[in-house]
Design a protein around this motif. Structure first.
Motif, PDB file in Angstrom:
ATOM      1  N   ARG A   7     -10.478  38.558 111.241  1.00 36.85           N
ATOM      2  CA  ARG A   7      -9.989  38.476 112.623  1.00 36.85           C
ATOM      3  C   ARG A   7     -11.023  38.898 113.666  1.00 36.85           C
ATOM      4  NH1 ARG A   7      -9.005  42.527 116.802  1.00 36.85           N
ATOM      5  NH2 ARG A   7      -7.540  41.597 118.268  1.00 36.85           N
ATOM      6  N   ALA A   8     -11.734  40.018 113.443  1.00 38.99           N
ATOM      7  CA  ALA A   8     -12.711  40.504 114.430  1.00 38.99           C
ATOM      8  C   ALA A   8     -13.858  39.515 114.600  1.00 38.99           C
ATOM      9  CB  ALA A   8     -13.238  41.869 114.023  1.00 38.99           C
ATOM     10  N   ALA A   9     -14.324  38.935 113.481  1.00 37.32           N
ATOM     11  CA  ALA A   9     -15.417  37.960 113.551  1.00 37.32           C
ATOM     12  C   ALA A   9     -14.963  36.695 114.268  1.00 37.32           C
ATOM     13  CB  ALA A   9     -15.910  37.627 112.143  1.00 37.32           C
ATOM     14  N   PHE A  10     -13.727  36.288 114.017  1.00 37.37           N
ATOM     15  CA  PHE A  10     -13.174  35.091 114.655  1.00 37.37           C
ATOM     16  C   PHE A  10     -13.090  35.305 116.169  1.00 37.37           C
ATOM     17  CE2 PHE A  10      -9.605  31.695 113.911  1.00 37.37           C
ATOM     18  CZ  PHE A  10     -10.347  30.795 114.669  1.00 37.37           C
ATOM     19  N   GLY A  41     -19.118  28.336 106.351  1.00 40.16           N
ATOM     20  CA  GLY A  41     -18.806  28.788 107.703  1.00 40.16           C
ATOM     21  C   GLY A  41     -18.065  27.771 108.543  1.00 40.16           C
ATOM     22  N   VAL A  42     -17.865  28.143 109.816  1.00 41.06           N
ATOM     23  CA  VAL A  42     -17.126  27.309 110.766  1.00 41.06           C
ATOM     24  C   VAL A  42     -17.963  27.153 112.033  1.00 41.06           C
ATOM     25  CG1 VAL A  42     -15.007  27.074 112.131  1.00 41.06           C
ATOM     26  CG2 VAL A  42     -14.929  28.192 109.891  1.00 41.06           C
ATOM     27  N   MET A  57     -19.908  30.810 112.699  1.00 42.53           N
ATOM     28  CA  MET A  57     -19.525  32.093 112.103  1.00 42.53           C
ATOM     29  C   MET A  57     -19.283  31.903 110.610  1.00 42.53           C
ATOM     30  SD  MET A  57     -15.603  32.458 113.370  1.00 42.53           S
ATOM     31  CE  MET A  57     -14.408  31.137 113.120  1.00 42.53           C
ATOM     32  N   PRO A  58     -19.520  32.947 109.822  1.00 41.11           N
ATOM     33  CA  PRO A  58     -19.266  32.846 108.385  1.00 41.11           C
ATOM     34  C   PRO A  58     -17.777  32.845 108.093  1.00 41.11           C
ATOM     35  CG  PRO A  58     -19.954  35.067 108.957  1.00 41.11           C
ATOM     36  CD  PRO A  58     -20.078  34.247 110.205  1.00 41.11           C
ATOM     37  N   ALA A  59     -17.385  32.231 106.999  1.00 44.34           N
ATOM     38  CA  ALA A  59     -15.972  32.177 106.626  1.00 44.34           C
ATOM     39  C   ALA A  59     -15.872  31.859 105.142  1.00 44.34           C
ATOM     40  CB  ALA A  59     -15.240  31.113 107.446  1.00 44.34           C
ATOM     41  N   MET A  60     -14.684  32.131 104.585  1.00 43.17           N
ATOM     42  CA  MET A  60     -14.417  31.776 103.184  1.00 43.17           C
ATOM     43  C   MET A  60     -13.763  30.394 103.165  1.00 43.17           C
ATOM     44  SD  MET A  60     -13.104  35.409 101.614  1.00 43.17           S
ATOM     45  CE  MET A  60     -12.003  35.762 102.976  1.00 43.17           C
ATOM     46  N   VAL A  61     -14.549  29.401 102.799  1.00 42.97           N
ATOM     47  CA  VAL A  61     -14.109  28.011 102.882  1.00 42.97           C
ATOM     48  C   VAL A  61     -13.574  27.546 101.535  1.00 42.97           C
ATOM     49  CG1 VAL A  61     -14.833  25.645 103.351  1.00 42.97           C
ATOM     50  CG2 VAL A  61     -15.776  27.533 104.712  1.00 42.97           C
ATOM     51  N   VAL A  78      -5.443  34.763 118.155  1.00 43.41           N
ATOM     52  CA  VAL A  78      -6.420  35.576 117.425  1.00 43.41           C
ATOM     53  C   VAL A  78      -6.533  36.961 118.066  1.00 43.41           C
ATOM     54  CG1 VAL A  78      -8.848  35.769 116.750  1.00 43.41           C
ATOM     55  CG2 VAL A  78      -7.699  33.544 116.647  1.00 43.41           C
ATOM     56  N   ARG A  79      -6.526  37.005 119.397  1.00 37.84           N
ATOM     57  CA  ARG A  79      -6.649  38.289 120.109  1.00 37.84           C
ATOM     58  C   ARG A  79      -5.469  39.209 119.796  1.00 37.84           C
ATOM     59  NH1 ARG A  79      -4.691  39.843 124.978  1.00 37.84           N
ATOM     60  NH2 ARG A  79      -4.008  37.723 125.483  1.00 37.84           N
ATOM     61  N   LYS A  80      -4.281  38.637 119.653  1.00 39.95           N
ATOM     62  CA  LYS A  80      -3.076  39.438 119.423  1.00 39.95           C
ATOM     63  C   LYS A  80      -2.795  39.682 117.937  1.00 39.95           C
ATOM     64  CE  LYS A  80      -0.945  37.687 123.669  1.00 39.95           C
ATOM     65  NZ  LYS A  80       0.136  36.848 124.243  1.00 39.95           N
ATOM     66  N   ALA A  81      -3.584  39.082 117.069  1.00 42.81           N
ATOM     67  CA  ALA A  81      -3.387  39.284 115.633  1.00 42.81           C
ATOM     68  C   ALA A  81      -3.676  40.740 115.270  1.00 42.81           C
ATOM     69  CB  ALA A  81      -4.305  38.344 114.846  1.00 42.81           C
ATOM     70  N   PRO A  82      -3.047  41.263 114.210  1.00 43.45           N
ATOM     71  CA  PRO A  82      -3.271  42.664 113.821  1.00 43.45           C
ATOM     72  C   PRO A  82      -4.748  42.924 113.512  1.00 43.45           C
ATOM     73  CG  PRO A  82      -1.402  41.726 112.626  1.00 43.45           C
ATOM     74  CD  PRO A  82      -2.069  40.593 113.330  1.00 43.45           C
ATOM     75  N   GLU A  83      -5.231  44.080 113.959  1.00 43.36           N
ATOM     76  CA  GLU A  83      -6.618  44.432 113.677  1.00 43.36           C
ATOM     77  C   GLU A  83      -6.822  44.565 112.174  1.00 43.36           C
ATOM     78  OE1 GLU A  83      -8.596  47.531 115.746  1.00 43.36           O
ATOM     79  OE2 GLU A  83      -7.604  47.104 117.647  1.00 43.36           O
ATOM     80  N   GLY A  84      -7.969  44.057 111.713  1.00 44.98           N
ATOM     81  CA  GLY A  84      -8.288  44.117 110.289  1.00 44.98           C
ATOM     82  C   GLY A  84      -7.656  43.018 109.464  1.00 44.98           C
ATOM     83  N   SER A  85      -6.857  42.165 110.099  1.00 36.09           N
ATOM     84  CA  SER A  85      -6.178  41.110 109.348  1.00 36.09           C
ATOM     85  C   SER A  85      -7.120  39.948 109.055  1.00 36.09           C
ATOM     86  CB  SER A  85      -4.958  40.595 110.119  1.00 36.09           C
ATOM     87  OG  SER A  85      -5.369  40.020 111.348  1.00 36.09           O
ATOM     88  N   GLU A  86      -6.715  39.136 108.124  1.00 34.61           N
ATOM     89  CA  GLU A  86      -7.446  37.908 107.796  1.00 34.61           C
ATOM     90  C   GLU A  86      -6.622  36.731 108.314  1.00 34.61           C
ATOM     91  OE1 GLU A  86      -9.688  37.067 103.875  1.00 34.61           O
ATOM     92  OE2 GLU A  86      -7.761  36.009 103.670  1.00 34.61           O
TER      93      GLU A  86
END
Length: 371
Positions: A7-10, A41-42, A57-61, A78-86
Protein backbone atom coordinates in the motif's frame (compact mmCIF):
# COMPACT_ATOMS: atom_id res chain seq x y z
CA UNK A 1 -4.20 -9.00 -15.07
CA UNK A 2 -3.44 -9.93 -11.48
CA UNK A 3 -0.96 -8.11 -9.25
CA UNK A 4 -0.30 -7.41 -5.55
CA UNK A 5 1.26 -4.12 -4.39
CA UNK A 6 2.30 -2.88 -0.96
CA UNK A 7 0.00 0.00 0.00
CA UNK A 8 2.70 2.58 0.92
CA UNK A 9 4.63 1.95 -2.31
CA UNK A 10 1.43 2.18 -4.35
CA UNK A 11 0.45 5.50 -2.74
CA UNK A 12 3.92 6.99 -3.24
CA UNK A 13 4.01 5.96 -6.91
CA UNK A 14 0.43 7.06 -7.65
CA UNK A 15 0.68 10.51 -6.01
CA UNK A 16 2.69 12.35 -8.72
CA UNK A 17 0.75 10.60 -11.49
CA UNK A 18 -2.85 11.27 -10.44
CA UNK A 19 -2.19 15.01 -9.96
CA UNK A 20 -2.03 15.48 -13.74
CA UNK A 21 -5.66 14.39 -14.14
CA UNK A 22 -8.17 17.24 -14.24
CA UNK A 23 -11.21 16.87 -12.00
CA UNK A 24 -13.54 17.60 -14.91
CA UNK A 25 -12.97 16.09 -18.33
CA UNK A 26 -15.03 16.09 -21.50
CA UNK A 27 -13.01 13.09 -22.73
CA UNK A 28 -13.71 10.18 -20.32
CA UNK A 29 -10.40 8.36 -20.84
CA UNK A 30 -8.49 11.43 -19.59
CA UNK A 31 -10.09 10.93 -16.16
CA UNK A 32 -8.36 7.57 -15.91
CA UNK A 33 -4.91 6.35 -14.98
CA UNK A 34 -3.29 3.61 -17.05
CA UNK A 35 -1.87 0.61 -15.16
CA UNK A 36 0.36 -1.56 -17.33
CA UNK A 37 1.48 -4.69 -15.47
CA UNK A 38 4.65 -6.36 -16.73
CA UNK A 39 7.04 -8.85 -15.18
CA UNK A 40 8.41 -7.40 -11.96
CA UNK A 41 6.36 -4.24 -11.72
CA UNK A 42 3.63 -1.81 -12.75
CA UNK A 43 3.80 1.28 -14.99
CA UNK A 44 1.38 4.05 -14.02
CA UNK A 45 0.58 6.81 -16.51
CA UNK A 46 -1.78 9.81 -16.68
CA UNK A 47 -2.16 12.66 -19.18
CA UNK A 48 -4.22 15.74 -20.04
CA UNK A 49 -2.97 15.65 -23.67
CA UNK A 50 -0.52 18.50 -22.97
CA UNK A 51 1.27 16.94 -20.00
CA UNK A 52 2.01 13.30 -19.23
CA UNK A 53 3.53 11.76 -16.09
CA UNK A 54 4.52 8.12 -15.76
CA UNK A 55 6.01 6.18 -12.85
CA UNK A 56 7.20 2.63 -12.28
CA UNK A 57 6.99 0.61 -9.10
CA UNK A 58 7.85 -2.95 -8.08
CA UNK A 59 5.03 -5.42 -7.54
CA UNK A 60 4.28 -9.13 -7.21
CA UNK A 61 2.93 -9.98 -10.64
CA UNK A 62 0.87 -13.13 -11.17
CA UNK A 63 -0.53 -12.21 -14.57
CA UNK A 64 0.57 -9.30 -16.82
CA UNK A 65 -2.01 -7.05 -18.41
CA UNK A 66 -3.28 -3.48 -18.62
CA UNK A 67 -6.27 -1.47 -17.45
CA UNK A 68 -7.44 2.12 -17.04
CA UNK A 69 -9.54 3.18 -14.04
CA UNK A 70 -10.64 6.55 -12.58
CA UNK A 71 -7.46 8.19 -11.30
CA UNK A 72 -8.76 10.21 -8.35
CA UNK A 73 -11.02 7.41 -7.16
CA UNK A 74 -8.13 4.92 -7.23
CA UNK A 75 -5.91 7.38 -5.38
CA UNK A 76 -8.53 7.93 -2.66
CA UNK A 77 -9.05 4.17 -2.23
CA UNK A 78 -5.31 3.54 -1.86
CA UNK A 79 -4.91 6.55 0.47
CA UNK A 80 -7.70 5.30 2.76
CA UNK A 81 -6.56 1.67 2.73
CA UNK A 82 -5.21 0.33 6.07
CA UNK A 83 -1.55 1.11 6.66
CA UNK A 84 0.70 -1.87 6.02
CA UNK A 85 -1.94 -3.61 3.92
CA UNK A 86 -1.38 -5.28 0.58
CA UNK A 87 -3.54 -4.18 -2.33
CA UNK A 88 -4.44 -6.72 -4.97
CA UNK A 89 -5.76 -5.79 -8.42
CA UNK A 90 -7.52 -8.28 -10.69
CA UNK A 91 -9.22 -7.84 -14.05
CA UNK A 92 -11.37 -10.28 -15.95
CA UNK A 93 -13.80 -10.11 -18.86
CA UNK A 94 -16.49 -8.02 -17.16
CA UNK A 95 -15.13 -4.54 -17.79
CA UNK A 96 -14.33 -3.97 -14.11
CA UNK A 97 -11.21 -4.16 -11.98
CA UNK A 98 -11.50 -5.86 -8.60
CA UNK A 99 -9.44 -4.22 -5.86
CA UNK A 100 -8.90 -5.75 -2.40
CA UNK A 101 -7.28 -3.92 0.51
CA UNK A 102 -7.51 -5.76 3.83
CA UNK A 103 -11.15 -6.70 4.18
CA UNK A 104 -12.33 -3.93 1.86
CA UNK A 105 -13.50 -4.86 -1.64
CA UNK A 106 -14.00 -2.51 -4.60
CA UNK A 107 -15.03 -2.90 -8.22
CA UNK A 108 -13.96 -0.05 -10.51
CA UNK A 109 -15.27 0.57 -14.01
CA UNK A 110 -12.57 0.30 -16.65
CA UNK A 111 -12.11 1.85 -20.08
CA UNK A 112 -10.05 0.07 -22.77
CA UNK A 113 -6.31 0.59 -22.34
CA UNK A 114 -6.04 0.73 -26.14
CA UNK A 115 -7.94 4.06 -26.02
CA UNK A 116 -5.42 5.67 -23.67
CA UNK A 117 -3.54 8.45 -25.52
CA UNK A 118 0.24 8.48 -25.72
CA UNK A 119 2.06 11.84 -25.70
CA UNK A 120 4.79 11.03 -28.21
CA UNK A 121 7.74 13.35 -27.55
CA UNK A 122 9.35 12.65 -30.93
CA UNK A 123 13.01 13.57 -31.33
CA UNK A 124 14.56 15.24 -28.28
CA UNK A 125 18.02 16.25 -29.55
CA UNK A 126 19.17 18.27 -26.49
CA UNK A 127 19.93 16.31 -23.32
CA UNK A 128 21.67 17.38 -20.11
CA UNK A 129 21.65 16.70 -16.37
CA UNK A 130 21.66 18.91 -13.30
CA UNK A 131 20.77 18.51 -9.63
CA UNK A 132 17.17 18.73 -8.52
CA UNK A 133 18.04 21.61 -6.18
CA UNK A 134 19.55 23.67 -9.03
CA UNK A 135 16.47 23.31 -11.23
CA UNK A 136 14.13 23.85 -8.30
CA UNK A 137 15.98 27.06 -7.40
CA UNK A 138 15.50 28.45 -10.93
CA UNK A 139 11.80 27.62 -10.78
CA UNK A 140 11.14 28.95 -7.28
CA UNK A 141 12.83 32.28 -7.93
CA UNK A 142 10.80 33.02 -11.05
CA UNK A 143 7.52 31.08 -10.79
CA UNK A 144 5.63 33.80 -8.90
CA UNK A 145 5.98 36.22 -11.85
CA UNK A 146 4.28 33.93 -14.42
CA UNK A 147 1.33 35.71 -16.03
CA UNK A 148 -2.20 34.33 -15.65
CA UNK A 149 -3.55 36.46 -18.51
CA UNK A 150 -4.65 33.99 -21.16
CA UNK A 151 -4.61 36.51 -24.02
CA UNK A 152 -0.83 36.83 -23.73
CA UNK A 153 -0.36 33.07 -23.66
CA UNK A 154 3.38 33.33 -24.34
CA UNK A 155 3.80 34.77 -20.82
CA UNK A 156 1.96 31.83 -19.19
CA UNK A 157 5.18 29.99 -18.38
CA UNK A 158 8.90 30.29 -17.62
CA UNK A 159 11.31 31.07 -20.45
CA UNK A 160 14.46 28.91 -20.26
CA UNK A 161 17.45 29.60 -22.49
CA UNK A 162 21.25 29.65 -22.50
CA UNK A 163 23.01 33.05 -22.60
CA UNK A 164 26.65 34.09 -22.80
CA UNK A 165 29.70 32.59 -24.44
CA UNK A 166 32.28 29.95 -23.55
CA UNK A 167 32.88 29.36 -19.83
CA UNK A 168 30.52 32.24 -19.00
CA UNK A 169 27.49 30.48 -20.48
CA UNK A 170 24.48 30.59 -18.15
CA UNK A 171 21.20 28.71 -18.06
CA UNK A 172 18.54 31.36 -17.44
CA UNK A 173 14.94 31.24 -16.29
CA UNK A 174 12.77 34.33 -16.85
CA UNK A 175 9.12 35.04 -16.08
CA UNK A 176 7.06 38.22 -16.35
CA UNK A 177 3.43 39.30 -16.21
CA UNK A 178 4.05 42.82 -17.50
CA UNK A 179 4.07 44.33 -13.99
CA UNK A 180 7.10 42.48 -12.63
CA UNK A 181 9.93 40.42 -14.03
CA UNK A 182 12.02 37.72 -12.37
CA UNK A 183 15.31 36.40 -13.75
CA UNK A 184 17.42 33.63 -12.22
CA UNK A 185 20.44 31.84 -13.66
CA UNK A 186 23.09 29.21 -13.03
CA UNK A 187 26.18 27.92 -14.80
CA UNK A 188 25.02 26.19 -17.98
CA UNK A 189 25.20 22.38 -17.56
CA UNK A 190 27.30 20.31 -19.97
CA UNK A 191 25.22 19.41 -23.02
CA UNK A 192 22.97 22.48 -22.90
CA UNK A 193 24.91 24.51 -25.51
CA UNK A 194 22.47 23.75 -28.34
CA UNK A 195 19.39 24.32 -26.20
CA UNK A 196 16.68 26.37 -27.96
CA UNK A 197 14.79 29.05 -26.06
CA UNK A 198 11.70 27.30 -24.64
CA UNK A 199 8.61 28.42 -22.69
CA UNK A 200 7.50 25.77 -20.17
CA UNK A 201 3.77 26.09 -19.28
CA UNK A 202 2.59 27.03 -15.80
CA UNK A 203 0.99 23.66 -15.00
CA UNK A 204 4.10 21.78 -16.10
CA UNK A 205 6.25 24.07 -13.95
CA UNK A 206 4.10 23.26 -10.92
CA UNK A 207 4.40 19.50 -11.48
CA UNK A 208 8.15 19.75 -12.12
CA UNK A 209 8.59 21.62 -8.85
CA UNK A 210 6.87 18.83 -6.92
CA UNK A 211 9.13 16.22 -8.50
CA UNK A 212 12.30 18.03 -7.41
CA UNK A 213 12.03 17.52 -3.66
CA UNK A 214 15.14 15.33 -3.41
CA UNK A 215 17.62 18.19 -3.84
CA UNK A 216 20.79 16.11 -4.11
CA UNK A 217 19.46 13.78 -6.81
CA UNK A 218 20.41 14.27 -10.44
CA UNK A 219 17.62 14.87 -12.93
CA UNK A 220 17.78 14.73 -16.71
CA UNK A 221 16.18 17.17 -19.13
CA UNK A 222 15.60 16.27 -22.77
CA UNK A 223 14.02 18.78 -25.10
CA UNK A 224 13.24 19.98 -28.59
CA UNK A 225 11.49 23.08 -29.94
CA UNK A 226 8.08 21.66 -29.02
CA UNK A 227 8.47 19.16 -26.14
CA UNK A 228 10.35 18.70 -22.87
CA UNK A 229 10.94 15.54 -20.84
CA UNK A 230 12.12 15.48 -17.22
CA UNK A 231 13.38 12.22 -15.73
CA UNK A 232 13.68 12.12 -11.95
CA UNK A 233 14.34 8.62 -10.64
CA UNK A 234 11.50 6.35 -11.78
CA UNK A 235 9.25 9.28 -12.71
CA UNK A 236 9.14 10.66 -16.25
CA UNK A 237 7.30 13.90 -17.05
CA UNK A 238 6.68 14.79 -20.69
CA UNK A 239 5.07 18.07 -21.74
CA UNK A 240 4.29 20.20 -24.73
CA UNK A 241 5.91 23.65 -24.73
CA UNK A 242 4.15 26.97 -25.34
CA UNK A 243 4.29 27.76 -29.05
CA UNK A 244 5.12 31.45 -28.96
CA UNK A 245 7.90 34.03 -28.80
CA UNK A 246 8.94 35.34 -25.41
CA UNK A 247 9.49 39.12 -25.43
CA UNK A 248 12.97 40.69 -25.34
CA UNK A 249 13.11 40.91 -21.56
CA UNK A 250 16.58 42.55 -21.54
CA UNK A 251 14.96 45.79 -22.76
CA UNK A 252 12.95 46.21 -19.56
CA UNK A 253 15.82 45.56 -17.14
CA UNK A 254 17.00 49.07 -16.14
CA UNK A 255 20.72 49.76 -16.32
CA UNK A 256 20.91 53.50 -15.53
CA UNK A 257 19.01 53.78 -12.25
CA UNK A 258 21.11 56.21 -10.19
CA UNK A 259 19.48 56.03 -6.74
CA UNK A 260 20.38 53.11 -4.48
CA UNK A 261 18.70 51.95 -1.29
CA UNK A 262 20.03 49.11 0.85
CA UNK A 263 17.72 47.75 3.53
CA UNK A 264 17.42 44.74 5.81
CA UNK A 265 15.23 42.31 3.89
CA UNK A 266 13.27 41.13 6.94
CA UNK A 267 12.77 44.63 8.36
CA UNK A 268 11.48 45.85 4.99
CA UNK A 269 9.25 42.82 4.45
CA UNK A 270 7.70 43.12 7.91
CA UNK A 271 7.05 46.84 7.46
CA UNK A 272 5.34 46.30 4.09
CA UNK A 273 3.29 43.48 5.60
CA UNK A 274 2.20 45.67 8.53
CA UNK A 275 1.01 48.67 6.55
CA UNK A 276 -0.63 46.58 3.82
CA UNK A 277 -2.97 45.10 6.43
CA UNK A 278 -5.20 48.08 5.84
CA UNK A 279 -5.14 47.91 2.03
CA UNK A 280 -8.03 46.55 0.00
CA UNK A 281 -7.81 43.56 -2.32
CA UNK A 282 -8.27 45.83 -5.32
CA UNK A 283 -5.89 48.61 -4.32
CA UNK A 284 -2.72 47.15 -2.88
CA UNK A 285 -0.59 50.25 -3.39
CA UNK A 286 2.00 51.18 -0.79
CA UNK A 287 3.88 54.49 -1.05
CA UNK A 288 7.60 54.52 -0.28
CA UNK A 289 8.93 57.97 0.71
CA UNK A 290 12.73 57.92 0.69
CA UNK A 291 14.99 60.48 2.29
CA UNK A 292 18.51 60.28 3.70
CA UNK A 293 18.75 57.23 5.97
CA UNK A 294 14.97 56.85 6.23
CA UNK A 295 12.06 55.12 4.51
CA UNK A 296 8.44 55.94 5.32
CA UNK A 297 5.81 53.46 4.09
CA UNK A 298 2.22 54.67 3.71
CA UNK A 299 -1.05 52.99 2.72
CA UNK A 300 -4.32 54.90 2.27
CA UNK A 301 -7.60 53.04 1.96
CA UNK A 302 -10.68 55.31 1.61
CA UNK A 303 -12.88 52.51 3.00
CA UNK A 304 -10.93 51.65 6.13
CA UNK A 305 -8.30 54.29 6.95
CA UNK A 306 -4.56 54.68 6.62
CA UNK A 307 -1.28 53.28 7.95
CA UNK A 308 2.33 54.47 8.10
CA UNK A 309 5.57 52.90 9.25
CA UNK A 310 9.16 54.08 9.27
CA UNK A 311 12.40 52.11 9.00
CA UNK A 312 16.11 52.90 8.74
CA UNK A 313 17.76 52.39 5.35
CA UNK A 314 21.07 53.10 3.67
CA UNK A 315 20.12 55.87 1.21
CA UNK A 316 21.86 59.17 0.48
CA UNK A 317 20.38 60.33 -2.86
CA UNK A 318 17.75 63.03 -3.33
CA UNK A 319 14.31 62.40 -1.76
CA UNK A 320 11.96 60.19 -3.78
CA UNK A 321 8.35 59.07 -3.49
CA UNK A 322 7.30 55.97 -5.43
CA UNK A 323 4.42 53.50 -5.19
CA UNK A 324 4.35 49.71 -5.61
CA UNK A 325 1.91 46.84 -5.29
CA UNK A 326 2.54 45.54 -1.77
CA UNK A 327 1.86 41.93 -2.77
CA UNK A 328 4.55 42.13 -5.45
CA UNK A 329 7.06 43.58 -2.96
CA UNK A 330 6.39 40.72 -0.54
CA UNK A 331 6.70 38.10 -3.29
CA UNK A 332 10.11 39.45 -4.29
CA UNK A 333 11.31 39.76 -0.68
CA UNK A 334 10.47 36.06 -0.19
CA UNK A 335 12.87 35.15 -3.02
CA UNK A 336 15.88 37.15 -1.80
CA UNK A 337 18.48 34.91 -0.17
CA UNK A 338 20.71 37.25 1.85
CA UNK A 339 20.00 39.50 4.80
CA UNK A 340 20.05 42.76 2.85
CA UNK A 341 18.23 43.87 -0.30
CA UNK A 342 19.37 46.46 -2.83
CA UNK A 343 16.88 48.69 -4.66
CA UNK A 344 18.06 50.62 -7.71
CA UNK A 345 15.59 53.42 -8.46
CA UNK A 346 15.28 56.23 -11.01
CA UNK A 347 12.01 58.19 -10.68
CA UNK A 348 8.35 57.58 -9.70
CA UNK A 349 7.41 56.42 -13.21
CA UNK A 350 10.33 54.13 -14.09
CA UNK A 351 10.91 50.45 -13.27
CA UNK A 352 12.95 49.61 -10.17
CA UNK A 353 15.55 46.85 -10.00
CA UNK A 354 15.67 44.73 -6.83
CA UNK A 355 18.28 42.12 -5.91
CA UNK A 356 20.38 40.83 -3.04
CA UNK A 357 22.88 43.43 -1.83
CA UNK A 358 25.81 41.59 -3.41
CA UNK A 359 23.96 40.84 -6.65
CA UNK A 360 23.88 37.05 -6.88
CA UNK A 361 22.20 34.84 -9.49
CA UNK A 362 18.75 36.45 -9.47
CA UNK A 363 17.27 39.90 -10.05
CA UNK A 364 13.78 41.35 -10.11
CA UNK A 365 12.22 44.30 -11.94
CA UNK A 366 9.09 45.96 -10.60
CA UNK A 367 6.92 48.54 -12.33
CA UNK A 368 5.69 51.38 -10.06
CA UNK A 369 2.07 52.28 -9.30
CA UNK A 370 0.44 55.69 -9.03
CA UNK A 371 -0.26 56.54 -5.39
Amino acid sequence: MKVAIERAAFLKALTPVHRVVERRNTIPILSNVLLRVVEGGVLLKATDLDLEVSNRMPAMVEQPGAATVPAHMLYDIVRKAPEGSEISLTTGDGGTMKLMAGRARFELQMLPDSDFPDLDPGELPVRFSLTASELRRLIERTQFAISTEETRYYLNGIFFHVAGEGPDRRLRAVATDGHRLAKAEMTAPDGSDEMPGIIVPRKTIGEMQRLLEDGDANVTLELSDTKIRLSAGSIVLTSKLIDGTFPDYERVIPSGNDKEMVVSKDVFKNAVDRVSTISSDRGRAVKLALSEGRLVLTVNNPDSGSATDEIDVDYDAEPLEIGFNSRYLLDIADQLTTGEARFELADPGSPTLICDKEGGDALYVLMPMRV
